[in-house]
Write a protein that holds these residues in place. Structure first.
Motif, short mmCIF file in Angstrom:
data_model
loop_
_atom_site.label_atom_id
_atom_site.label_comp_id
_atom_site.label_asym_id
_atom_site.label_seq_id
_atom_site.Cartn_x
_atom_site.Cartn_y
_atom_site.Cartn_z
N ILE A 4 0.86 -1.18 0.00
CA ILE A 4 0.00 0.00 0.00
C ILE A 4 0.90 1.23 0.00
O ILE A 4 1.91 1.27 0.72
N THR A 5 0.53 2.20 -0.81
CA THR A 5 1.28 3.45 -0.89
C THR A 5 0.52 4.53 -0.14
O THR A 5 -0.64 4.81 -0.46
N TYR A 6 1.18 5.11 0.85
CA TYR A 6 0.65 6.23 1.62
C TYR A 6 1.41 7.47 1.15
O TYR A 6 2.64 7.48 1.18
N ASN A 10 2.77 16.52 1.66
CA ASN A 10 3.90 17.17 0.99
C ASN A 10 4.43 16.36 -0.21
O ASN A 10 5.40 16.74 -0.84
N GLY A 11 3.79 15.21 -0.48
CA GLY A 11 4.19 14.39 -1.62
C GLY A 11 5.10 13.23 -1.30
O GLY A 11 5.38 12.40 -2.17
N THR A 12 5.59 13.14 -0.07
CA THR A 12 6.46 12.03 0.33
C THR A 12 5.67 10.72 0.30
O THR A 12 4.60 10.63 0.88
N GLU A 13 6.21 9.73 -0.40
CA GLU A 13 5.55 8.43 -0.52
C GLU A 13 6.17 7.40 0.41
O GLU A 13 7.38 7.37 0.58
N HIS A 14 5.31 6.58 0.96
CA HIS A 14 5.73 5.45 1.79
C HIS A 14 5.04 4.21 1.23
O HIS A 14 3.81 4.14 1.24
N VAL A 15 5.80 3.27 0.72
CA VAL A 15 5.25 2.02 0.19
C VAL A 15 5.57 0.94 1.20
O VAL A 15 6.75 0.68 1.49
N VAL A 16 4.53 0.33 1.77
CA VAL A 16 4.75 -0.67 2.81
C VAL A 16 3.91 -1.91 2.56
O VAL A 16 2.86 -1.85 1.91
N ASP A 17 4.39 -3.02 3.07
CA ASP A 17 3.63 -4.27 3.06
C ASP A 17 2.72 -4.27 4.28
O ASP A 17 3.18 -4.03 5.40
N VAL A 18 1.43 -4.54 4.05
CA VAL A 18 0.48 -4.58 5.15
C VAL A 18 -0.17 -5.96 5.16
O VAL A 18 -0.73 -6.40 4.15
N PRO A 34 3.67 9.08 8.93
CA PRO A 34 3.14 10.35 9.44
C PRO A 34 1.88 10.77 8.68
O PRO A 34 1.72 10.46 7.50
N GLY A 35 0.98 11.45 9.38
CA GLY A 35 -0.21 11.98 8.72
C GLY A 35 -1.47 11.21 9.04
O GLY A 35 -2.57 11.67 8.72
N ILE A 36 -1.36 10.05 9.64
CA ILE A 36 -2.52 9.30 10.10
C ILE A 36 -2.36 9.14 11.60
O ILE A 36 -1.50 8.41 12.08
N GLU A 37 -3.19 9.88 12.35
CA GLU A 37 -3.04 9.91 13.80
C GLU A 37 -3.77 8.77 14.50
O GLU A 37 -3.29 8.25 15.50
N ALA A 38 -4.95 8.42 14.02
CA ALA A 38 -5.72 7.30 14.57
C ALA A 38 -5.94 7.43 16.07
O ALA A 38 -5.69 6.51 16.83
N ASP A 39 -6.43 8.58 16.50
CA ASP A 39 -6.63 8.85 17.92
C ASP A 39 -7.54 7.85 18.62
O ASP A 39 -7.34 7.54 19.78
N CYS A 40 -8.56 7.34 17.93
CA CYS A 40 -9.50 6.43 18.59
C CYS A 40 -9.08 4.97 18.47
O CYS A 40 -9.77 4.07 18.95
N GLY A 41 -7.95 4.73 17.82
CA GLY A 41 -7.44 3.36 17.73
C GLY A 41 -8.18 2.46 16.77
O GLY A 41 -8.01 1.25 16.79
N GLY A 42 -9.02 3.03 15.95
CA GLY A 42 -9.72 2.23 14.94
C GLY A 42 -11.17 1.94 15.26
O GLY A 42 -11.79 1.09 14.62
N MET A 102 -2.83 11.59 2.18
CA MET A 102 -3.22 12.23 3.41
C MET A 102 -3.65 13.68 3.16
O MET A 102 -3.09 14.34 2.28
N PRO A 103 -4.62 14.15 3.94
CA PRO A 103 -4.99 15.57 3.84
C PRO A 103 -3.91 16.45 4.46
O PRO A 103 -2.96 15.96 5.08
N GLU A 104 -4.07 17.74 4.32
CA GLU A 104 -3.11 18.69 4.88
C GLU A 104 -2.96 18.52 6.38
O GLU A 104 -1.87 18.68 6.93
N LYS A 105 -4.06 18.19 7.07
CA LYS A 105 -4.02 17.96 8.51
C LYS A 105 -5.19 17.07 8.89
O LYS A 105 -6.13 16.86 8.12
#
Length: 107
Positions: A4-6, A10-18, A34-42, A102-105
């Motif tokens: 999955i590519t996140y 700012n355009g920075t890509e993270h490609v990870v195996d999930v 960075p950019g996904i805070e997940a405050d409620c834990g899902g 991700m959105p700006e914030k």
């Protein structure tokens, strides 16, 4: 494991195996994306795992359920078609190559 590519705002890509069975949010959390805070834990009780799904993937994902639709009202700059909460997207083999932005914030 599906890749999955996140993409950060700012355009920075993270490609990870999930691993299959996790959510897209858990994949971001477990890989320190960075950019996904997940405050409620899902628990679908906040909107801090909000992303924009790449247009090529919108129709390939399961539809939003009512609770997700309601929580997206609290997201920063939601897009009626592309916005999703990553805690509500379960990773399956069919998600190989999924791209989310991700959105700006997060609110």
């Amino acid at each position: 494991m599906p890749k999955i590519t996140y993409i950060e705002h700012n355009g920075t890509e993270h490609v990870v195996d999930v691993p299959v069975g996790l959510t897209v949010m858990e994949g971001a959390r477990d890989n320190n994306i960075p950019g996904i805070e997940a405050d409620c834990g899902g628990a679908c009780a906040c909107s801090t795992c909000h992303v924009y799904v790449h247009p090529d993937w919108v129709a390939k994902l399961p539809p939003k359920e009512d609770m997700e639709e309601d929580m997206l009202d609290f997201a920063f700059a939601p897009d009626a078609e592309r916005s999703r909460l990553t805690c509500q997207i379960k990773v399956t083999p069919e998600l190989e190559g999924l791209v989310v932005e991700m959105p700006e914030k997060q609110i």
